[in-house]
Structures are given as structure tokens and as C-alpha cells.
Design a protein around this motif. Sequence first.
Motif, short mmCIF file in Angstrom:
data_model
loop_
_atom_site.label_atom_id
_atom_site.label_comp_id
_atom_site.label_asym_id
_atom_site.label_seq_id
_atom_site.Cartn_x
_atom_site.Cartn_y
_atom_site.Cartn_z
N MET A 66 2.29 42.75 47.20
CA MET A 66 2.22 43.42 48.51
C MET A 66 1.23 44.58 48.43
N ASP A 67 0.53 44.85 49.53
CA ASP A 67 -0.47 45.90 49.59
C ASP A 67 0.15 47.25 49.25
N ALA A 68 -0.50 48.02 48.37
CA ALA A 68 0.02 49.32 47.95
C ALA A 68 0.11 50.27 49.13
N LYS A 69 -0.79 50.11 50.10
CA LYS A 69 -0.75 50.99 51.27
C LYS A 69 0.53 50.76 52.07
N VAL A 70 0.95 49.48 52.17
CA VAL A 70 2.17 49.15 52.89
C VAL A 70 3.37 49.74 52.16
N ILE A 71 3.39 49.59 50.82
CA ILE A 71 4.50 50.11 50.03
C ILE A 71 4.59 51.63 50.16
N GLY A 72 3.41 52.31 50.18
CA GLY A 72 3.42 53.76 50.22
C GLY A 72 3.61 54.34 51.60
N ASN A 73 3.70 53.52 52.62
CA ASN A 73 3.83 54.07 53.97
C ASN A 73 4.84 53.24 54.75
N ASP A 74 6.10 53.51 54.47
CA ASP A 74 7.16 52.74 55.12
C ASP A 74 7.64 53.38 56.41
N ASP A 75 6.94 54.40 56.90
CA ASP A 75 7.35 55.05 58.12
C ASP A 75 6.24 54.97 59.17
N ARG A 76 5.75 53.76 59.41
CA ARG A 76 4.66 53.58 60.36
C ARG A 76 5.05 54.00 61.77
N ALA A 77 6.30 53.71 62.16
CA ALA A 77 6.72 54.06 63.52
C ALA A 77 6.64 55.57 63.74
N ARG A 78 7.02 56.34 62.72
CA ARG A 78 6.95 57.80 62.83
C ARG A 78 5.50 58.26 62.96
N SER A 79 4.61 57.64 62.21
CA SER A 79 3.19 57.99 62.30
C SER A 79 2.63 57.69 63.68
N LEU A 80 2.99 56.52 64.22
CA LEU A 80 2.52 56.15 65.55
C LEU A 80 3.03 57.13 66.60
N ALA A 81 4.32 57.49 66.50
CA ALA A 81 4.89 58.42 67.47
C ALA A 81 4.25 59.80 67.36
N LEU A 82 3.97 60.23 66.14
CA LEU A 82 3.34 61.54 65.94
C LEU A 82 1.93 61.56 66.54
N PHE A 83 1.16 60.51 66.30
CA PHE A 83 -0.19 60.45 66.83
C PHE A 83 -0.17 60.46 68.36
N ALA A 84 0.72 59.65 68.94
CA ALA A 84 0.82 59.59 70.40
C ALA A 84 1.22 60.95 70.97
N SER A 85 2.09 61.66 70.29
CA SER A 85 2.52 62.98 70.76
C SER A 85 1.37 63.98 70.72
N VAL A 86 0.55 63.94 69.66
CA VAL A 86 -0.59 64.85 69.57
C VAL A 86 -1.54 64.64 70.74
N VAL A 87 -1.82 63.36 71.04
CA VAL A 87 -2.73 63.06 72.15
C VAL A 87 -2.13 63.50 73.48
N GLU A 88 -0.84 63.22 73.69
CA GLU A 88 -0.21 63.56 74.97
C GLU A 88 -0.10 65.06 75.16
N GLU A 89 0.17 65.81 74.07
CA GLU A 89 0.32 67.27 74.18
C GLU A 89 -1.03 67.98 74.20
N GLY A 90 -2.07 67.36 73.63
CA GLY A 90 -3.41 67.92 73.70
C GLY A 90 -3.79 68.86 72.58
N SER A 91 -2.84 69.16 71.67
CA SER A 91 -3.16 70.05 70.55
C SER A 91 -2.12 69.88 69.46
N PHE A 92 -2.48 70.29 68.24
CA PHE A 92 -1.54 70.24 67.13
C PHE A 92 -0.37 71.20 67.36
N SER A 93 -0.66 72.38 67.90
CA SER A 93 0.40 73.37 68.07
C SER A 93 1.42 72.92 69.13
N ALA A 94 0.93 72.36 70.23
CA ALA A 94 1.86 71.88 71.27
C ALA A 94 2.69 70.71 70.75
N ALA A 95 2.05 69.80 70.01
CA ALA A 95 2.77 68.66 69.44
C ALA A 95 3.79 69.13 68.41
#
Length: 305
Positions: free
Chosen positions: A1-30
Motif C-alpha cells: 500500500m502507498d506510504a502516503k495513504v498509510i501516513g495520512n488516515d485522516d483525509r476527511a479532516r484535511s478536506l474539511a479543514l481546507f474547505a473551512s479555510v476557503v470559506e472563512e477567507g483566512s487562517f485566523s478566521a478558520a
Amino acid sequence: MDAKVIGNDDRARSLALFASVVEEGSFSAASRTLGLTPSAVARAIDRIEARLGVRLLLRSTRALTLTAEGQAYLLAARRILADLDDAEQQIADQGAPRGRLRISAALAHGRLCVVPLLGEFAHAYPHIMIDIALTDTLVDVAAGQADVAIRFGPLADSGLTARKLSEARRVIVASPDYLARAGTPRVPEDLHAHKCLNFSFRRAEPIWPFRRDGKDFALSVEGGIVANNGETLGHLAAAGVGVTRVGRFSVAAEIADGRLMPLLEDYNPGDVELIHAIFVGGATTPARVRVFVDFLVERLASRFE
């Protein structure tokens, strides 16, 4: 299995974090929305970009700008998160109280004690379709003729589950008009001179139980009218037709307003008839059945009629 997949088992959290940054417009607001520090949010975005090998956001002191890759990633993130929400909701709905609930209840008890509760139950569980049949004919729950049946008296041996709902205490009653015409019985034996109204069930013999000086005895009574439910017998007694012995719940209103008078209470043996909810139990019992039976137990178990 790809090492990247093994090392990143929280993809949903990453997706939600990225979407929140874009929706809030800044790192501080997110960071305020996510409960993180701005630096933690920035590092998370760096890790996403490093894993993908592309720049998703262009940072400046005034704003964050999506790159073409960032726009594509945002659309994918929103779609995946929505699909995940839908999947979890579908799984949760499998155990949620919903669907058609078929109830079988006796005529008098159903009309007087169960039906008045259905509005409250329907309000609490709007996704359950209630289908109630009031009948004194026994339905076959095991064969699927009903999801829940409310039964009186002794239960036959079966693989069904039974939960006690209440107890029906018996009372002998007659109307004031009838008693004025026929006289008031003072002892059980006086009933031989009265018109006694009985049940027509096969198991209901025209014999009424009594207790005198701590000893139980039975008295055979006669009338001329029989019926298959206590509410009908109560109505006949209230109309001055005769004396009857029924579950107190079926004549509670008539006793309260004086249309019926309890008789021979000093000789009442205190016998009760148990009332149960019958259903197919086990791990596969639908949620709609479980919550309805729990509801009936809560509303009726403390009422010993």
C-alpha cells in the motif's frame, strides 16, 4: 500500500479543514471555527500541498487566492464531504424509528387508553406511520399480522416477547336509575335478583368472584345480554339495563360523573387482569417497535386501573 495513504488516515479532516479555510477567507478566521491556532491551520495546509505536490492557495497579507488546482481540490472536497454525510445519514437511518407501525388493541382499552396517547407519540416520532386496528379478535403477531399487539390476561406460550403495561382492576357497577328501580345489592347473593350483564368470550364464564372474611368464593349470575367488550357493557349499565362487572378503566368516566355506581366493594377480591404488549423481540426488532413499547410502558405502567 502507498506510504502516503498509510501516513495520512485522516483525509476527511484535511478536506474539511481546507474547505473551512476557503470559506472563512483566512487562517485566523478558520482557526476560530476549527478550534485551532492559526499556525496549526497553516501547517495543515502546507502538509496537504506537500502531499499533493501542487500549490492550492496563494497567500498574501490581505487575502488567500485559490489556484486552479486549489479550485479543483475545493470542488472535490465539498463533493466528498457531502457524500460522506449522506452515507452516514443512510446508515443511521437504518436504526432510526421510521416506517409503518401496525398496532392491534382491544376495542375498549384501545379507544380509551391507547388512542388518546397516539397524538403525543406521533409528534415525538414524525417518521413513524401509525396503523392501528381496534379489535377483540386475536391477531397472529408471529405470522406478521401486527407489529405490536396489546393483550389481556394469561399469555400463551410462544417465542414472542411480552412487556407488562398495566393492570385492569375489576369493578361491579350499575346506574342510579337501575338501582332505584331494582334495589341496591348489599351482599353478593343479592345479585340473584338482578339482571347481570356478562362478557361473551369463551373464557368468560358467568361467574363473578368475591371475598368474604378473607375467603374467596364465586357466584353464578344471569342476565340476558352479553357483549364482547367492557365498554359496551358499561354503556348498557349506564343506560339502566342491569349490573355488570368490567375493567375499571372502561367505566372510569361514567363513575366519575355519577352515571355508574360501584357496588359490593367490601366483597371485591382485588383480582386484576394483566395487560401486556406482545411483539417479536431480539436484536432485529425494528426501532419503531422498541420506541412504541417503551412509550406505552412509560405512560401506562404506573396506572393500575
